[in-house]
Design a protein around this motif. Structure first.
Motif, PDB file in Angstrom:
ATOM      1  N   SER A   1       0.826  -1.216  -0.192  1.00 57.27           N
ATOM      2  CA  SER A   1       0.158  -0.025  -0.044  1.00 57.27           C
ATOM      3  C   SER A   1       0.802   1.226   0.077  1.00 57.27           C
ATOM      4  O   SER A   1       1.954   1.286   0.622  1.00 57.27           O
ATOM      5  CB  SER A   1      -0.942   0.023   1.269  1.00 57.27           C
ATOM      6  N   LEU A   2       0.563   2.335  -0.681  1.00 56.79           N
ATOM      7  CA  LEU A   2       1.076   3.655  -0.624  1.00 56.79           C
ATOM      8  C   LEU A   2       1.618   3.972   0.681  1.00 56.79           C
ATOM      9  O   LEU A   2       2.300   4.692   0.835  1.00 56.79           O
ATOM     10  CB  LEU A   2       0.269   4.413  -1.555  1.00 56.79           C
ATOM     11  N   GLY A   3       0.375   3.876   1.572  1.00 54.04           N
ATOM     12  CA  GLY A   3       0.680   4.377   2.833  1.00 54.04           C
ATOM     13  C   GLY A   3       0.429   5.746   3.099  1.00 54.04           C
ATOM     14  O   GLY A   3      -0.401   6.816   2.160  1.00 54.04           O
ATOM     15  N   LYS A   4       1.100   6.784   4.041  1.00 61.95           N
ATOM     16  CA  LYS A   4       0.862   8.199   4.102  1.00 61.95           C
ATOM     17  C   LYS A   4       1.601   8.878   3.201  1.00 61.95           C
ATOM     18  O   LYS A   4       2.893   8.698   2.793  1.00 61.95           O
ATOM     19  CB  LYS A   4       1.492   8.406   5.508  1.00 61.95           C
ATOM     20  N   THR A   5       0.938   9.870   2.454  1.00 63.55           N
ATOM     21  CA  THR A   5       1.469  10.722   1.539  1.00 63.55           C
ATOM     22  C   THR A   5       1.017  12.246   1.820  1.00 63.55           C
ATOM     23  O   THR A   5      -0.007  12.323   2.588  1.00 63.55           O
ATOM     24  CB  THR A   5       0.819  10.557   0.241  1.00 63.55           C
ATOM     25  N   ASP A   6       1.750  13.197   1.421  1.00 65.99           N
ATOM     26  CA  ASP A   6       1.703  14.396   1.762  1.00 65.99           C
ATOM     27  C   ASP A   6       2.387  15.257   0.664  1.00 65.99           C
ATOM     28  O   ASP A   6       3.487  15.735   1.003  1.00 65.99           O
ATOM     29  CB  ASP A   6       1.833  14.837   2.935  1.00 65.99           C
ATOM     30  N   PHE A   7       1.662  15.398  -0.391  1.00 62.06           N
ATOM     31  CA  PHE A   7       2.307  16.119  -1.538  1.00 62.06           C
ATOM     32  C   PHE A   7       1.578  17.408  -2.072  1.00 62.06           C
ATOM     33  O   PHE A   7       0.166  17.243  -1.902  1.00 62.06           O
ATOM     34  CB  PHE A   7       2.694  15.177  -2.520  1.00 62.06           C
ATOM     35  N   LYS A   8       2.225  18.037  -2.662  1.00 54.87           N
ATOM     36  CA  LYS A   8       1.648  19.389  -3.100  1.00 54.87           C
ATOM     37  C   LYS A   8       1.498  19.317  -4.901  1.00 54.87           C
ATOM     38  O   LYS A   8       2.417  18.803  -5.417  1.00 54.87           O
ATOM     39  CB  LYS A   8       2.260  20.524  -2.618  1.00 54.87           C
ATOM     40  N   ILE A   9       0.535  20.104  -5.229  1.00 59.57           N
ATOM     41  CA  ILE A   9       0.314  20.657  -6.649  1.00 59.57           C
ATOM     42  C   ILE A   9       0.390  21.993  -6.771  1.00 59.57           C
ATOM     43  O   ILE A   9      -0.575  22.507  -6.233  1.00 59.57           O
ATOM     44  CB  ILE A   9      -1.048  19.934  -7.189  1.00 59.57           C
ATOM     45  N   THR A  10       1.189  22.454  -7.671  1.00 61.48           N
ATOM     46  CA  THR A  10       1.211  23.947  -7.900  1.00 61.48           C
ATOM     47  C   THR A  10       1.370  24.083  -9.439  1.00 61.48           C
ATOM     48  O   THR A  10       2.067  23.219  -9.887  1.00 61.48           O
ATOM     49  CB  THR A  10       2.630  24.521  -7.378  1.00 61.48           C
ATOM     50  N   ASP A  11       0.370  24.545  -9.776  1.00 55.88           N
ATOM     51  CA  ASP A  11       0.174  24.779 -11.352  1.00 55.88           C
ATOM     52  C   ASP A  11      -0.060  26.145 -11.749  1.00 55.88           C
ATOM     53  O   ASP A  11      -0.758  26.987 -11.227  1.00 55.88           O
ATOM     54  CB  ASP A  11      -1.173  24.130 -11.714  1.00 55.88           C
ATOM     55  N   LEU A  12       1.073  26.797 -12.474  1.00 59.55           N
ATOM     56  CA  LEU A  12       1.150  28.243 -13.119  1.00 59.55           C
ATOM     57  C   LEU A  12       0.628  28.411 -14.349  1.00 59.55           C
ATOM     58  O   LEU A  12       0.989  27.264 -15.246  1.00 59.55           O
ATOM     59  CB  LEU A  12       2.627  28.599 -12.865  1.00 59.55           C
ATOM     60  N   TYR A  13      -0.076  29.381 -14.658  1.00 63.98           N
ATOM     61  CA  TYR A  13      -0.766  29.374 -15.913  1.00 63.98           C
ATOM     62  C   TYR A  13      -0.687  30.859 -16.360  1.00 63.98           C
ATOM     63  O   TYR A  13      -0.784  31.970 -15.459  1.00 63.98           O
ATOM     64  CB  TYR A  13      -2.170  29.017 -15.813  1.00 63.98           C
ATOM     65  N   PHE A  14      -0.356  31.116 -17.758  1.00 68.35           N
ATOM     66  CA  PHE A  14      -0.733  32.464 -18.340  1.00 68.35           C
ATOM     67  C   PHE A  14      -0.774  32.310 -19.844  1.00 68.35           C
ATOM     68  O   PHE A  14      -0.392  31.559 -20.441  1.00 68.35           O
ATOM     69  CB  PHE A  14       0.884  32.921 -18.320  1.00 68.35           C
ATOM     70  N   LYS A  15      -1.752  33.454 -20.249  1.00 75.11           N
ATOM     71  CA  LYS A  15      -2.101  33.367 -21.609  1.00 75.11           C
ATOM     72  C   LYS A  15      -2.382  34.782 -22.045  1.00 75.11           C
ATOM     73  O   LYS A  15      -2.744  35.733 -21.174  1.00 75.11           O
ATOM     74  CB  LYS A  15      -3.514  32.602 -21.806  1.00 75.11           C
ATOM     75  N   LYS A  16      -2.038  35.121 -23.174  1.00 79.28           N
ATOM     76  CA  LYS A  16      -2.043  36.572 -23.687  1.00 79.28           C
ATOM     77  C   LYS A  16      -2.480  36.459 -25.218  1.00 79.28           C
ATOM     78  O   LYS A  16      -2.010  35.553 -26.074  1.00 79.28           O
ATOM     79  CB  LYS A  16      -0.785  37.209 -23.390  1.00 79.28           C
TER      80      LYS A  16
END
Length: 488
Positions: A261-276
């Motif tokens: 089993s994967l067990g305990k996880t604690d990860f972050k998702i940071t998603d940057l976005y730009f359009k012009k």
């Protein structure tokens, strides 16, 4: 008494249908053929030979009968009723069948099994009822003066759709879904969207087995300046005693055969976005980053360190002609056990008709799904030319791609097709190939669309790797697809 019953039923019927229901949906059918789906010229199956039972080979197993051409017919189906309760509330849903909003024609496996109608089914076709109704979405949307609340199972889309993709296009099969509460707040040009989601509860209803995700996105969208940019930040936590998620990386270690089993996880998702947009020219950039702890993914505590950089652009030459250029770098795994670096984009985010689009191992293995395929471990460039009229839309493109990570002699490597690590005996080429695509769509009327796709892949030597002294010979592959759909 009879009059009373009839009057009551009439009242119930009137009350039931008093609320307006807005029906939307999609039904589409396609037929697909891939010539030389294994992308090698060899006609024998050596996918289980070589280093440690085929751990290092890139070869795709042959299907039954040893044929190198795959063909199938599939459908997509989704029904989206919107029930308007009052000015402050709407109930929304998405109903579909099968896995990935549909399935393959003829995939009802109970149809020809023993029992039931028996041998009569050689000449008579009946349904076995295996494609159950699936509720992809079911949520309430509440409106107030300050915010909109989504409560229940709903989708979410962000940026270019590279990581969070709602699957709103006709042939999108696997949307991003979350169960929870999303709050949408608009302050001038700013859109603030905090949310809480329960991903899973495991085998108990206690905190020790639950999986949750919390996050917020902040997007600045100025329509007058044709500019938008934002950041999405989320945290996904898996409780230590949850057994829903398994460690799926096979390290070729003594205990690697044990499903952990994967067990305990604690990860972050940071998603940057730009359009012009500058007049007739527009471009967009998205950078999703995964970091933190991902539990026992490699049979020990593992760090997550994956990222992608995506770029899309387009230039309107005239009312009919357009040009575009896309590029991307999606990280891959190098096989070391102290961290995991492979990024997997949303399966709806695709850049080619052959490369990355299909899980080719599913051709010969019906326990897998051919549409479970993601862009990963790749650096690509794509040139696009488009022609459009009132009824027709033609798009031609050329895609060149290489692997970010490839096996090096004497080093630990990772097979991104089988999720297995291995010790490389020989160097692996990083050339994935050069692909030429042609797509067309004909708008028969407002609701009906007929289309087709063609792809020809000049296969790179990356797919010929066997981790032995004798490598396979790369074979060019091509795809032909025809489709029709109704959107209402």
């Amino acid at each position: 008494m009879k009059k009373l019953i009839v009057s009551s039923l009439a009242l119930i019927s009137t009350s039931t249908f008093a609320l307006p229901i807005d029906w939307h949906g999609t039904l589409g059918f396609d037929t697909t053929s891939i010539n030389e789906y294994r992308r090698i010229s060899q006609k024998t199956d050596s996918s289980s030979s070589g280093n440690a039972g085929g751990r290092g080979t890139q070869e795709v197993p042959l299907g039954s009968g040893g044929k190198s051409t795959a063909s199938w017919q599939s459908y997509v189906f989704r029904l989206e009723p919107n029930l308007l309760v009052n000015d402050s509330a709407t109930i929304k849903a998405e109903l579909t069948s099968g896995y990935g909003r549909g399935g393959r024609l003829g995939d009802d496996s109970t149809q020809n099994k023993e029992g039931g109608f028996g041998n009569a089914l050689y000449g008579q076709n009946t349904t076995g009822g295996t494609n159950d109704l699936v509720i992809n979405k079911l949520y309430m949307e509440l409106y107030s003066d300050t915010a909109t609340y989504q409560i229940g199972r709903h989708s979410y889309h962000y940026g270019l759709g590279a990581f969070y993709n709602a699957g709103d296009d006709t042939w999108d099969r696997i949307p991003y879904i979350r169960d929870g509460v999303t709050l949408k707040v608009k302050l001038g040009n700013f859109n603030i969207t905090p949310y809480w989601a329960r991903i899973g509860s495991g085998n108990s209803l206690t905190k020790s087995t639950r999986v949750k995700e919390t996050g917020v996105s902040l997007v600045y969208d100025n329509v007058e300046k044709d500019m938008a940019f934002g950041i999405h930040y989320a945290k996904k936590s898996n409780a230590p005693f949850n057994t829903d998620y398994k460690a799926d990386v096979d390290l070729n270690l003594p205990n690697s055969a044990v499903t952990t089993s994967l067990g305990k996880t604690d990860f972050k998702i940071t998603d940057l976005y730009f359009k012009k947009k500058f007049g007739d020219f527009k471009f967009g950039v998205e950078v999703p980053i995964l970091s933190g702890d991902i539990g026992n993914l490699t049979q020990a505590e593992t760090k997550y360190n994956a990222k992608a950089i995506l770029f899309e652009s387009g230039y309107k030459v005239s009312d009919n002609w357009s040009l575009g250029f896309n590029a991307g770098k999606v990280s891959g795994e190098d096989g070391t056990s102290n961290s995991f670096k492979a990024m997997y984009l949303n399966p709806n985010y695709q850049v080619a008709n052959l490369l990355f689009r299909y899980n080719l191992r599913a051709v010969g293995d019906n326990t897998l799904n051919v549409y479970d395929s993601y862009i990963s471990n790749a650096v690509y460039l794509k040139a696009i030319i488009g022609y459009q009229t009132e009824k027709w839309n033609w798009t031609g493109s050329a895609i060149f791609a290489t692997a970010e990570e490839a096996a090096k002699t004497g080093m630990t490597a990772f097979n991104h097709t089988t999720n297995k690590t291995f010790t490389a005996n020989y160097d692996q080429a990083d050339d994935l190939g050069l692909e030429f695509d042609l797509d067309f769509n004909y708008q028969w009327n407002k609701e009906i669309k007929i289309g087709g796709s063609f792809g020809y892949l000049l296969t790179g030597d990356y797919f010929a790797y066997t981790n032995t002294a004798t490598k396979n010979t790369a074979q060019n592959s091509y795809l032909i697809q025809l489709r029709t759909s109704i959107d209402f």
